[in-house]
Design a protein around this motif. Structure first.
Motif, PDB file in Angstrom:
ATOM      1  N   PRO A  60      37.172  55.786  43.495  1.00  0.00           N
ATOM      2  CA  PRO A  60      36.724  54.915  42.393  1.00  0.00           C
ATOM      3  C   PRO A  60      37.692  54.952  41.219  1.00  0.00           C
ATOM      4  CG  PRO A  60      34.909  56.261  43.200  1.00  0.00           C
ATOM      5  CD  PRO A  60      36.138  56.728  43.914  1.00  0.00           C
ATOM      6  N   HIS A  61      38.040  53.786  40.705  1.00  0.00           N
ATOM      7  CA  HIS A  61      39.085  53.720  39.680  1.00  0.00           C
ATOM      8  C   HIS A  61      38.673  52.770  38.569  1.00  0.00           C
ATOM      9  CE1 HIS A  61      43.069  53.786  37.959  1.00  0.00           C
ATOM     10  NE2 HIS A  61      43.487  54.606  38.907  1.00  0.00           N
ATOM     11  N   PHE A  62      39.212  53.026  37.362  1.00  0.00           N
ATOM     12  CA  PHE A  62      38.951  52.112  36.232  1.00  0.00           C
ATOM     13  C   PHE A  62      39.319  50.679  36.592  1.00  0.00           C
ATOM     14  CE2 PHE A  62      41.002  55.564  33.347  1.00  0.00           C
ATOM     15  CZ  PHE A  62      40.038  56.475  33.732  1.00  0.00           C
ATOM     16  N   PHE A  63      40.326  50.515  37.451  1.00  0.00           N
ATOM     17  CA  PHE A  63      40.790  49.172  37.779  1.00  0.00           C
ATOM     18  C   PHE A  63      39.669  48.331  38.386  1.00  0.00           C
ATOM     19  CE2 PHE A  63      45.215  51.155  38.817  1.00  0.00           C
ATOM     20  CZ  PHE A  63      45.475  51.313  37.464  1.00  0.00           C
ATOM     21  N   ASN A  64      38.636  49.005  38.860  1.00  0.00           N
ATOM     22  CA  ASN A  64      37.551  48.302  39.547  1.00  0.00           C
ATOM     23  C   ASN A  64      36.201  48.588  38.903  1.00  0.00           C
ATOM     24  OD1 ASN A  64      36.613  46.627  41.564  1.00  0.00           O
ATOM     25  ND2 ASN A  64      36.169  48.325  42.975  1.00  0.00           N
ATOM     26  N   SER A  65      36.173  48.878  37.603  1.00  0.00           N
ATOM     27  CA  SER A  65      34.884  49.284  37.035  1.00  0.00           C
ATOM     28  C   SER A  65      34.238  48.200  36.185  1.00  0.00           C
ATOM     29  CB  SER A  65      35.050  50.571  36.223  1.00  0.00           C
ATOM     30  OG  SER A  65      35.843  50.330  35.096  1.00  0.00           O
ATOM     31  N   ASN A  66      34.933  47.121  35.954  1.00  0.00           N
ATOM     32  CA  ASN A  66      34.347  46.029  35.174  1.00  0.00           C
ATOM     33  C   ASN A  66      34.754  44.721  35.842  1.00  0.00           C
ATOM     34  OD1 ASN A  66      35.112  43.867  32.886  1.00  0.00           O
ATOM     35  ND2 ASN A  66      33.313  44.984  32.279  1.00  0.00           N
ATOM     36  N   GLN A  67      33.746  43.887  36.113  1.00  0.00           N
ATOM     37  CA  GLN A  67      33.985  42.663  36.896  1.00  0.00           C
ATOM     38  C   GLN A  67      35.054  41.771  36.279  1.00  0.00           C
ATOM     39  OE1 GLN A  67      30.509  40.342  37.437  1.00  0.00           O
ATOM     40  NE2 GLN A  67      30.303  40.907  39.583  1.00  0.00           N
ATOM     41  N   LEU A  68      34.956  41.562  34.984  1.00  0.00           N
ATOM     42  CA  LEU A  68      35.901  40.652  34.330  1.00  0.00           C
ATOM     43  C   LEU A  68      37.322  41.209  34.373  1.00  0.00           C
ATOM     44  CD1 LEU A  68      36.442  38.069  32.692  1.00  0.00           C
ATOM     45  CD2 LEU A  68      35.995  39.406  30.621  1.00  0.00           C
ATOM     46  N   VAL A  69      37.441  42.502  34.085  1.00  0.00           N
ATOM     47  CA  VAL A  69      38.773  43.127  34.088  1.00  0.00           C
ATOM     48  C   VAL A  69      39.383  43.044  35.489  1.00  0.00           C
ATOM     49  CG1 VAL A  69      39.960  45.349  33.905  1.00  0.00           C
ATOM     50  CG2 VAL A  69      38.383  44.636  32.114  1.00  0.00           C
ATOM     51  N   THR A  70      38.597  43.390  36.486  1.00  0.00           N
ATOM     52  CA  THR A  70      39.119  43.366  37.863  1.00  0.00           C
ATOM     53  C   THR A  70      39.529  41.947  38.238  1.00  0.00           C
ATOM     54  OG1 THR A  70      37.576  45.135  38.354  1.00  0.00           O
ATOM     55  CG2 THR A  70      38.636  44.111  40.230  1.00  0.00           C
ATOM     56  N   LYS A  71      38.681  40.973  37.841  1.00  0.00           N
ATOM     57  CA  LYS A  71      38.992  39.572  38.151  1.00  0.00           C
ATOM     58  C   LYS A  71      40.298  39.146  37.472  1.00  0.00           C
ATOM     59  CE  LYS A  71      36.511  35.332  37.800  1.00  0.00           C
ATOM     60  NZ  LYS A  71      35.299  34.746  37.228  1.00  0.00           N
ATOM     61  N   LEU A  72      40.454  39.505  36.206  1.00  0.00           N
ATOM     62  CA  LEU A  72      41.678  39.140  35.479  1.00  0.00           C
ATOM     63  C   LEU A  72      42.910  39.795  36.104  1.00  0.00           C
ATOM     64  CD1 LEU A  72      40.537  39.338  31.727  1.00  0.00           C
ATOM     65  CD2 LEU A  72      41.174  37.280  33.005  1.00  0.00           C
ATOM     66  N   LEU A  73      42.754  41.075  36.440  1.00  0.00           N
ATOM     67  CA  LEU A  73      43.873  41.805  37.055  1.00  0.00           C
ATOM     68  C   LEU A  73      44.268  41.145  38.376  1.00  0.00           C
ATOM     69  CD1 LEU A  73      43.490  45.719  37.002  1.00  0.00           C
ATOM     70  CD2 LEU A  73      45.537  44.378  36.459  1.00  0.00           C
ATOM     71  N   GLN A  74      43.261  40.907  39.225  1.00  0.00           N
ATOM     72  CA  GLN A  74      43.540  40.340  40.557  1.00  0.00           C
ATOM     73  C   GLN A  74      44.154  38.952  40.447  1.00  0.00           C
ATOM     74  OE1 GLN A  74      43.550  42.352  42.903  1.00  0.00           O
ATOM     75  NE2 GLN A  74      41.596  43.114  43.646  1.00  0.00           N
ATOM     76  N   LYS A  75      43.624  38.153  39.510  1.00  0.00           N
ATOM     77  CA  LYS A  75      44.134  36.792  39.350  1.00  0.00           C
ATOM     78  C   LYS A  75      45.588  36.821  38.869  1.00  0.00           C
ATOM     79  CE  LYS A  75      42.791  32.557  37.100  1.00  0.00           C
ATOM     80  NZ  LYS A  75      41.991  31.994  36.034  1.00  0.00           N
ATOM     81  N   THR A  76      45.865  37.709  37.916  1.00  0.00           N
ATOM     82  CA  THR A  76      47.237  37.811  37.394  1.00  0.00           C
ATOM     83  C   THR A  76      48.193  38.237  38.503  1.00  0.00           C
ATOM     84  OG1 THR A  76      46.290  38.478  35.298  1.00  0.00           O
ATOM     85  CG2 THR A  76      48.620  38.892  35.568  1.00  0.00           C
TER      86      THR A  76
END
Ligand code: BF8
Length: 516
Positions: free
Chosen positions: A467-483
């Motif tokens: 489990p990582h911070f990179f996947n702990s908030n839906q919006l953040v993960t979505k923004l990261l993945q989209k970028t």
């Protein structure tokens, strides 16, 4: 043991991690907090939203990782009396990637040492009341990863190679049985190997000395000089608990604070060698250049030799099977001696489905079964490995130099990035067009976060198995993945289950033949 109050790593792991901090849903950037933002729509006392808090924590995490690797490169340059380079990324990176980073505005300063200002600015912008734009904070995380990759991994590796030479392929051995109770044992632990190499050279004149490595300094002297690697991060206390380590020499990174107390429990002399990595009970012998390193290497050998008589036979763990139970490994692979042409052909003819680079730490809280997973995947993929995961393969006898290749310490992940660059260049493809997966199944440190995102902005899919911070908030993960998808055609894969990950890796490739 002199001190019965000492709690071992295994015991300390019984304490459950904080469930809020584990998801990075805690902001402790000011004294109105710490604020916990555990419910949807909840905000901190200053009004920071959950996604902003998570993004800021990610940026600080990666900036800290970049600071360690860049500090490693800086110390190495100083040791060699060299200036930090200018325009280094432009010289090292593929042009198409450099253009993407430039267009995105994530290129760091190209002046000598200017990237340290960028790291400082990352801390600045994440203090309370500065940057409130989650996307901007995440973009700066990519900049930190870029800094980590080039001014950390690449530069540290390049400087070390120019100082001590590139490793050559050799046979060596790993595991705790490298410790020899009949000899004076010196364990060398940390990440910056220049003093370690002076000790290696000096030891050639002293046949009563047995040198063993721990963690990444250990990986470097393993690859460079065939010095046995006794342990990775999670086993460092076991090295001391052998009761026969006469000196433990440490520099920086991944040295548990507990080893100070543990050395006191035994007779072991703890020797610190870097101003940043101090222990209250240590003999401090900082080294800043080669001359000092040669002198200190001799002194360390004398300290250890004199200390052997202080061993307590009651706490000595005997390794009667000594030589027989060390595990043979093939090490010393680099971007120059690995067969790029052969790898390219294997991929082009679909004999191998791709390359998996298995990196990073061995987090004892992660699920078991990863080594077996990659062992099975090695039939279909070329596996490259570094750091603690490489030791994990090595102790199970899997580092054969045929399917699994040892590329060295964690800063030597630049060798893997170079192999990706060279193979893709050979096949006339972008890195993202080939099946290059970077897998960090059991990350622990900030460094691992920086390395993971660095590979993602090169165009590799990056798997994280814990489990990582990179996947702990839906919006953040979505923004990261989209970028990542829009700019680098890459993605983060979050999968904590070895069997599931294994199954996902096999059908993932098509059988298109590439032209050589
Ligand atoms: O740099 S793998 S625990 S030892 S951080 Fe540390 Fe992780 Fe091990 Fe080397 Ni890398």
């Amino acid at each position: 043991m002199k001190n019965n109050n000492f709690q071992t790593f295994q015991k300390r792991l019984e304490t459950t991690p904080c469930p809020i901090g584990k998801q990075s849903l805690c902001c402790k950037l000011c004294l109105m907090g710490p604020c916990r933002v555990v419910k949807d729509e909840s905000v901190g006392a200053c009004g920071a939203t959950m996604d902003l808090i998570v993004a800021r924590n990610i940026l600080r995490f990666i900036a800290a990782g970049a600071a360690t690797h860049c500090g490693h490169a800086l110390h190495t340059a100083r040791h060699m009396e060299k200036e930090l380079p200018e325009n280094y990324i432009k010289k090292k990176a593929p042009d198409y990637l450099y253009s993407s980073w430039e267009q995105m505005g994530i290129l760091p300063s190209q002046k000598s040492g200017g990237h340290f200002i960028d790291i400082s600015e990352a801390l600045h912008m994440t203090t309370m009341g500065v940057n409130a734009d989650t996307l901007s904070v995440l973009a700066n995380s990519l900049k930190m990863a870029l800094i980590d990759g080039y001014y950390g991994l690449y530069l540290a590796t390049e400087l070390e190679d120019s100082k001590i030479g590139k490793p050559t392929i050799k046979n060596a051995s790993v595991n705790l049985n490298c410790i020899d109770n009949t000899k004076v044992n010196i364990a060398i632990h940390g990440h910056e190997p220049l003093l370690a190499m002076s000790i290696v050279n000096e030891t050639k004149n002293h046949h009563d000395i047995n040198l063993v490595g721990v963690c990444c300094t250990g990986s470097t002297i393993l690859a460079q000089a065939g010095i046995p690697l006794s342990a990775h991060f999670a086993l460092q206390e076991d090295v001391l608990m052998s009761g026969v380590i006469d000196a433990l020499v440490v520099d920086v990174h991944c040295i548990m604070p507990s080893v100070g107390k543990l050395c006191d429990c035994y007779h072991t002399k703890l020797i610190t060698t870097n101003e940043l990595g101090r222990f209250a009970n240590a003999i401090h012998k900082p080294i800043e250049n080669e001359q000092q390193a040669k002198i200190v290497a001799k002194e360390i050998i004398e300290i250890a030799r004199a200390n052997k008589k202080n061993r307590n036979p009651l706490t000595e763990k005997i390794f009667p099977e000594n030589k027989k139970t060390t595990t043979p490994v093939s090490v010393g692979f680099t971007e120059e001696n690995i067969d790029i042409e052969y790898i390219a052909k294997q991929l082009a003819c679909n004999k191998k489905k791709g390359i998996i680079a298995v990196l990073g730490c061995v987090n004892p809280r992660a699920k078991d079964g990863w080594v077996e997973c990659y062992q099975k995947l090695a039939k279909d993929y070329i596996i490259l490995t570094t750091g603690c995961m490489a030791f994990e393969f090595g102790k199970d006898g899997l580092l054969d130099g045929k399917n699994l290749f040892h590329l060295g310490s964690c800063v030597n992940n630049s060798r893997i990035a170079e192999i990706f660059r060279l193979v893709s260049q050979r096949l006339n493809k972008k890195i993202s067009e080939l099946n290059f997966v970077v897998s960090a199944p059991m990350p622990i440190t900030e460094k691992s976060g920086a390395i993971g995102i660095f590979f993602a902005i090169l165009g590799c899919d990056v798997h994280i198995g814990y489990p990582h911070f990179f996947n702990s908030n839906q919006l953040v993960t979505k923004l990261l993945q989209k970028t990542l998808k829009n700019n680098f055609e890459s993605k983060l894969i979050f999968d904590q289950h070895p069997d599931h990950f294994f199954n996902s890796m096999l059908p993932s490739t098509n059988s298109t033949f590439l032209s050589l």
